[in-house]
Design an enzyme around this catalytic site. Structure first.
Site, PDB file in Angstrom:
ATOM      1  N   THR A 189      -3.767 -52.284 -85.259  1.00  0.00           N
ATOM      2  CA  THR A 189      -4.065 -51.446 -84.118  1.00  0.00           C
ATOM      3  C   THR A 189      -2.809 -51.485 -83.284  1.00  0.00           C
ATOM      4  O   THR A 189      -1.918 -52.271 -83.535  1.00  0.00           O
ATOM      5  CB  THR A 189      -5.297 -52.069 -83.421  1.00  0.00           C
TER       6      THR A 189
ATOM      7  N   GLY B 264      -5.211 -56.355 -82.910  1.00  0.00           N
ATOM      8  CA  GLY B 264      -5.583 -57.673 -83.453  1.00  0.00           C
ATOM      9  C   GLY B 264      -7.016 -57.802 -83.916  1.00  0.00           C
ATOM     10  O   GLY B 264      -7.523 -58.926 -84.016  1.00  0.00           O
ATOM     11  N   GLY B 265      -7.696 -56.681 -84.195  1.00  0.00           N
ATOM     12  CA  GLY B 265      -9.060 -56.760 -84.722  1.00  0.00           C
ATOM     13  C   GLY B 265      -9.948 -57.585 -83.812  1.00  0.00           C
ATOM     14  O   GLY B 265      -9.959 -57.393 -82.590  1.00  0.00           O
TER      15      GLY B 265
ATOM     16  N   ARG C 291     -12.823 -42.669 -80.247  1.00  0.00           N
ATOM     17  CA  ARG C 291     -13.084 -43.448 -81.454  1.00  0.00           C
ATOM     18  C   ARG C 291     -13.529 -42.497 -82.577  1.00  0.00           C
ATOM     19  O   ARG C 291     -14.226 -41.506 -82.323  1.00  0.00           O
ATOM     20  CB  ARG C 291     -14.217 -44.421 -81.121  1.00  0.00           C
TER      21      ARG C 291
ATOM     22  N   THR D  80      -5.964 -47.019 -83.122  1.00  0.00           N
ATOM     23  CA  THR D  80      -5.982 -47.702 -84.415  1.00  0.00           C
ATOM     24  C   THR D  80      -6.335 -46.784 -85.570  1.00  0.00           C
ATOM     25  O   THR D  80      -6.966 -45.733 -85.370  1.00  0.00           O
ATOM     26  CB  THR D  80      -7.014 -48.861 -84.374  1.00  0.00           C
TER      27      THR D  80
ATOM     28  N   ASP E   5     -15.528 -51.031 -89.767  1.00  0.00           N
ATOM     29  CA  ASP E   5     -15.947 -51.631 -88.498  1.00  0.00           C
ATOM     30  C   ASP E   5     -17.450 -51.506 -88.273  1.00  0.00           C
ATOM     31  O   ASP E   5     -17.996 -52.103 -87.342  1.00  0.00           O
ATOM     32  CB  ASP E   5     -15.185 -50.998 -87.320  1.00  0.00           C
TER      33      ASP E   5
HETATM   34  N1  GLY Z   1     -10.474 -51.479 -85.881  1.00  0.00           N
HETATM   35  C1  GLY Z   1     -10.470 -52.560 -85.002  1.00  0.00           C
HETATM   36  C2  GLY Z   1     -11.283 -52.329 -83.796  1.00  0.00           C
HETATM   37  O1  GLY Z   1     -11.513 -51.201 -83.424  1.00  0.00           O
HETATM   38  O2  GLY Z   1     -11.724 -53.259 -83.185  1.00  0.00           O
END
Ligand code: GLY
Length: 575
Positions: free
Chosen positions: A385, A477-478, A107, A403, A427
């Site tokens: 994503t 899908g967030g 991440r 993403t 986020d």
């Molecule tokens: N950017 C969307 C997620 O990581 O949940």
């Protein structure tokens, strides 16, 4: 038998759809290639046929699942720029064929100069769009570090072999699909607005993009070449790093050379749980996905959903009630575990789950305003994503979600390097009580701090049955990622669907706040809607939810690859 007939009819539907739909790609459907693919010796399912083919070719050359993953990842950065990336991050779940599990958190991180109030104005209000558009929206990218770290530990083919196909796709170009043409045209103004030199942005075309147009990305090919030649330092140091920092400095970005050099992905212990005799492995923080998914599945075990049916008012009501409680916990308790003490054990505790079940009225919607997150005193221990799923011929499995956050991330291309930067800073919780782009709320657990990872919902998941690989699943899908993975699992395990049926099935979603059920058009009929409304639920139809790409190991040991019909997603297997 019924299972096979259902699968056959679905395969026929996908053949008709693709041939009559006028697809100009060279990818023909066959039993081992298409929206549904069945094969015995390996399977790749990704968001784009070209990327699927890259992964498949690597498997055919004798590469393992991790090799294919690396090839696919770089290929998606070329052929699926809305989410495939070099400038973003993600999560890898890997199950070796001997049953050992590994998960890698690559991440993005907040830059060293980030601070809690960085998106607030002098009145303490969130500045609209600042965490979403432009240079300041970006976290320090993790994808390249993640891919190289995983390859170093598990890869079998040389890195150059895995990156070369992507270099070729970038240099020589590939034919875009009709969905991509529409998408690039739609975002044209955003690209122009957010880039200092639109002429250098390869996704901007004079006039309109059309299906079958060739997209050539020379700068991106050179960036990939530098990674091929120099590995990690081909991205985090030298020319690429300098181009990223120059791009930051051309706007209000804050990523420095030091941030890039210091970036490191992290091995995490997967979140595990049992669901009706199956073992579920999913992603630990900095994703909320694993904890939330396992909470949902554990809650679901208290109800005979299979008896209630898949899209009945009773089932949708119960799912909604579970979801609103799980997302309330998410907002309060989940954040990067390197910075925040996430109460994992307490959130998954059987007694706590039973407490939550007891709060659910089987015939009446709860007001989300009344639903609180878990009280810390009770703790025993201190949309855009992309996802891909791969199984190789030895049974090694990869579930990977990656993403740059919303479609095309910050919309900023690193000039001279040809790739898009993420807008993952959105986020984080910019301010308690103020929702992010997905309507998600957060507080201290997910506040901005230097080098902290922003909380994700990505849920790459692997499921075992009797100690053997059973399912590989995930989706973009967030905020809807968690509930889409949850429903796909229920569709197979509780509702007896094939993998393709489970992936194609319409989806519904609730996330505590805003307090309504989002549904895909046609998710259920008017009678079900009326029943739900009578219970007090608010229902809103929205655009499609998720793009699930998944693989199921069928009872005879064959692999069923399922590519989501909502996108260009494609499955391919080795006979
Ligand atoms: N950017 C969307 C997620 O990581 O949940």
């Amino acid at each position: 038998m019924k299972h096979h007939l259902k699968l056959l009819s679905l395969t026929l539907i996908s053949v008709l759809f693709l041939t009559c739909g006028g697809s100009k790609t060279e990818f023909e459907t066959s039993p081992t290639s298409g929206k549904t693919a069945v094969a015995n010796n390996g399977m790749v399912v990704t968001a784009h046929p070209e990327a699927t083919k890259v992964g498949m070719d690597i498997l055919k050359q004798g590469g393992n699942a991790v090799d294919a993953m690396v090839g696919v990842h770089f290929a998606l950065a070329v052929v699926y720029p809305s989410a495939g990336n070099l400038g973003g991050g993600g999560f890898m779940m890997y199950r070796k064929n001997d049953g050992e599990l590994f998960s890698l958190d690559f991440r993005e991180k907040a830059p060293g100069n980030a601070y809690e109030d960085m998106y607030l104005d002098e009145n303490g209000d969130v500045i609209p769009g600042e965490s979403l558009y432009g240079q300041k929206a970006s976290g320090v990218p993790g994808s390249v570090d993640g891919m190289l770290k995983a390859h170093e530990k598990f890869g079998s083919l040389p890195l150059a072999t895995l990156i070369e196909p992507s270099i070729k796709l970038a240099k020589k170009g590939f034919r875009i699909t009709s969905k991509q043409a529409r998408n690039y045209n739609y975002f044209k103004d955003d690209f122009i607005k957010n880039n200092r030199n639109p002429k250098k942005v390869t996704l901007i075309k004079e006039g309109q993009w059309e299906e079958g147009d060739l997209l050539v990305q020379k700068d991106l090919a050179e960036t990939l070449e530098r990674i091929k030649q120099n590995g990690r330092s081909g991205f985090y140091q030298g020319k690429t790093a300098e181009l990223i920092v120059a791009e930051m400095n051309a706007g209000n970005g804050i990523i420095t050379l030091e941030d890039l050099e210091n970036y490191n992905s992290a091995w995490r212990t997967p979140i595990t749980g049992n669901f009706r005799g199956y073992k579920v492995y999913s992603m630990a923080p900095s994703s909320s996905g694993g904890i939330a998914l396992v909470q949902l599945l554990k809650l679901s075990e208290h109800f005979p959903l299979s008896e209630y049916g898949s899209k009945t008012a009773k089932t949708v009501h119960l799912m909604t009630e579970m979801e609103r409680r799980v997302y309330a916990d998410r907002a309060e308790h989940l954040g990067d575990s390197d910075f925040w003490d996430v109460p994992v054990k307490a959130l998954l505790d059987d007694d706590y789950i039973a407490e939550r079940v007891a709060q659910i009225d089987p015939s009446k919607a709860t007001d989300s305003g009344e639903v609180r997150a878990m009280e810390l005193d009770n703790i025993v221990e201190g949309e855009e994503t992309t996802h891909y799923s791969i199984v190789d011929n030895m049974g090694n499995a990869i579930s990977l979600t990656t993403t740059i956050n919303s479609a095309y991330g910050s919309k900023v291309f690193v000039e001279g390097a040809g790739f898009l930067m993420n807008n993952e800073m959105d986020d984080f919780s910019a301010k308690p009580g103020v929702p992010n782009v997905y309507g998600l709320l957060g507080g201290a657990a997910n506040s901005i701090q230097p080098e902290k990872r922003m909380l994700s919902a990505m849920t790459p998941t692997i499921i075992e049955k009797d100690g053997q690989l059973f399912m590989v699943v995930g989706t973009p899908g967030g905020s809807t990622i968690i509930t889409s993975v949850y429903q796909t699992i229920l569709n197979v395990i509780d509702h007896g669907m094939t993998m393709s049926e489970a992936v194609s099935e319409k989806r519904v979603h609730h996330q505590w706040k805003p307090d309504w059920i989002s549904i895909e058009k046609g998710a259920f009929d008017d009678a079900v809607r009326a029943e739900l409304e009578a219970m007090g639920h608010v229902i809103k139809e929205r655009s499609s939810i998720g793009r699930v790409d998944a693989i199921l190991v069928r009872p005879d040991g064959s692999l069923e690859g399922a590519a989501d019909p909502r996108g260009d997603d494609w499955a391919m297997g080795i006979e």
